[in-house]
Motif scaffolding. Structure first.
Motif, PDB file in Angstrom:
ATOM      1  N   UNK A 134       0.686  -1.413  -0.024  1.00  0.00           N
ATOM      2  CA  UNK A 134      -0.096  -0.044  -0.007  1.00  0.00           C
ATOM      3  C   UNK A 134       0.953   1.166   0.121  1.00  0.00           C
ATOM      4  N   UNK A 135       1.928   1.149   0.764  1.00  0.00           N
ATOM      5  CA  UNK A 135       2.907   2.455   0.800  1.00  0.00           C
ATOM      6  C   UNK A 135       3.477   2.606  -0.702  1.00  0.00           C
ATOM      7  N   UNK A 136       3.887   1.638  -1.235  1.00  0.00           N
ATOM      8  CA  UNK A 136       4.419   1.760  -2.565  1.00  0.00           C
ATOM      9  C   UNK A 136       3.416   2.271  -3.746  1.00  0.00           C
ATOM     10  N   UNK A 137       2.076   1.801  -3.442  1.00  0.00           N
ATOM     11  CA  UNK A 137       1.072   2.393  -4.231  1.00  0.00           C
ATOM     12  C   UNK A 137       0.797   3.810  -4.072  1.00  0.00           C
ATOM     13  N   UNK A 138       0.726   3.999  -3.001  1.00  0.00           N
ATOM     14  CA  UNK A 138       0.710   5.590  -2.661  1.00  0.00           C
ATOM     15  C   UNK A 138       1.756   6.396  -3.184  1.00  0.00           C
ATOM     16  N   UNK A 139       2.915   5.788  -3.201  1.00  0.00           N
ATOM     17  CA  UNK A 139       4.266   6.544  -3.540  1.00  0.00           C
ATOM     18  C   UNK A 139       4.076   6.741  -5.221  1.00  0.00           C
ATOM     19  N   UNK A 140       3.561   5.512  -5.863  1.00  0.00           N
ATOM     20  CA  UNK A 140       3.697   5.558  -7.451  1.00  0.00           C
ATOM     21  C   UNK A 140       2.502   6.388  -7.749  1.00  0.00           C
ATOM     22  N   UNK A 141       1.354   6.463  -6.885  1.00  0.00           N
ATOM     23  CA  UNK A 141       0.448   7.238  -7.452  1.00  0.00           C
ATOM     24  C   UNK A 141       0.493   8.768  -7.217  1.00  0.00           C
ATOM     25  N   UNK A 196      -3.512   5.849  10.798  1.00  0.00           N
ATOM     26  CA  UNK A 196      -2.373   6.796  10.912  1.00  0.00           C
ATOM     27  C   UNK A 196      -2.097   7.887   9.845  1.00  0.00           C
ATOM     28  N   UNK A 197      -2.446   7.129   8.515  1.00  0.00           N
ATOM     29  CA  UNK A 197      -1.769   7.793   7.472  1.00  0.00           C
ATOM     30  C   UNK A 197      -2.407   7.567   6.260  1.00  0.00           C
ATOM     31  N   UNK A 198      -2.118   7.866   5.286  1.00  0.00           N
ATOM     32  CA  UNK A 198      -2.762   7.614   3.669  1.00  0.00           C
ATOM     33  C   UNK A 198      -2.280   6.178   3.488  1.00  0.00           C
ATOM     34  N   UNK A 199      -1.119   5.455   3.858  1.00  0.00           N
ATOM     35  CA  UNK A 199      -0.650   4.178   3.450  1.00  0.00           C
ATOM     36  C   UNK A 199      -1.603   3.170   4.232  1.00  0.00           C
ATOM     37  N   UNK A 200      -1.974   3.644   5.560  1.00  0.00           N
ATOM     38  CA  UNK A 200      -2.672   2.616   6.519  1.00  0.00           C
ATOM     39  C   UNK A 200      -4.221   2.872   5.650  1.00  0.00           C
ATOM     40  N   UNK A 201      -4.737   3.887   5.205  1.00  0.00           N
ATOM     41  CA  UNK A 201      -5.852   4.011   4.692  1.00  0.00           C
ATOM     42  C   UNK A 201      -5.985   3.351   3.541  1.00  0.00           C
ATOM     43  N   UNK A 230     -10.811   6.739  -6.371  1.00  0.00           N
ATOM     44  CA  UNK A 230     -11.051   5.756  -7.666  1.00  0.00           C
ATOM     45  C   UNK A 230      -9.615   5.871  -8.487  1.00  0.00           C
ATOM     46  N   UNK A 231      -9.084   6.652  -8.590  1.00  0.00           N
ATOM     47  CA  UNK A 231      -7.563   6.492  -9.425  1.00  0.00           C
ATOM     48  C   UNK A 231      -6.641   5.888  -8.677  1.00  0.00           C
ATOM     49  N   UNK A 232      -6.343   6.111  -7.321  1.00  0.00           N
ATOM     50  CA  UNK A 232      -5.761   5.146  -6.510  1.00  0.00           C
ATOM     51  C   UNK A 232      -6.048   3.683  -6.605  1.00  0.00           C
TER      52      UNK A 232
END
Length: 160
Positions: free
Chosen positions: A20-27, A53-58, A99-101
């Motif tokens: 998930x953290x890599x996903x947010x980074x790439x996004x 806690x943060x966007x990665x956890x979300x 939706x994009x994420x």
């Protein structure tokens, strides 16, 4: 300043399993400063809604739910956003970010589904087309004194 993406090497792709953290980074990578800020705030608002806690956890919480439950969660967030009095444009941008994420997560093979919730319809606030050809002709036909009166009336209403 755009968000920079960490380079992935061919060796690291051999056992690639996105998180998930890599996903947010790439996004967020490659986005302009303004878009990066807006999407970052949108995802942070989603994290706050989930009380994580943060966007990665979300992102992890959303993706781990499965198709139906993720769509239900997104619908709940949309209701929360509307309940807080946010404008349809803001709600729609936040939903578009989510939706994009998920679309990127699907592209990366993290999930086989997408978010299918629709945006919020915007209310038309006022007529903005103007007087049209007939209206303009009528003002011109008034002559100089008539046009001055129309201009003064428009100025008094704050339309000029």
């Amino acid at each position: 300043m755009a968000h920079e993406l960490t380079t992935t090497t061919p060796a690291s792709l051999a056992v690639y399993s996105p998180t998930a953290s890599r996903l947010v980074e790439v996004f967020l990578s490659g986005k302009s400063g303004r878009t990066l800020r807006a999407y970052g705030l949108d995802l942070q608002d989603f994290a706050t809604f989930l009380a994580v806690a943060d966007t990665n956890a979300a992102a992890e919480a959303l993706l781990s739910r499965g198709h139906g439950a993720a769509n239900e969660l997104a619908l709940s967030w949309r209701s929360n956003l509307l309940g807080r009095g946010l404008t349809p444009a803001t709600v729609n941008r936040r939903l578009a970010a989510l939706r994009s994420l998920v679309k990127l997560a699907r592209t990366l093979g993290m999930v086989p589904w997408s978010l299918e919730l629709a945006g919020v319809k915007s209310a038309k606030y006022r007529e903005t087309k103007g007087p049209g050809r007939v209206g303009c002709r009528a003002v011109l036909d008034l002559g100089a004194p008539g046009r001055a009166a129309v201009a003064a009336a428009a100025a008094a209403r704050g339309k000029v």
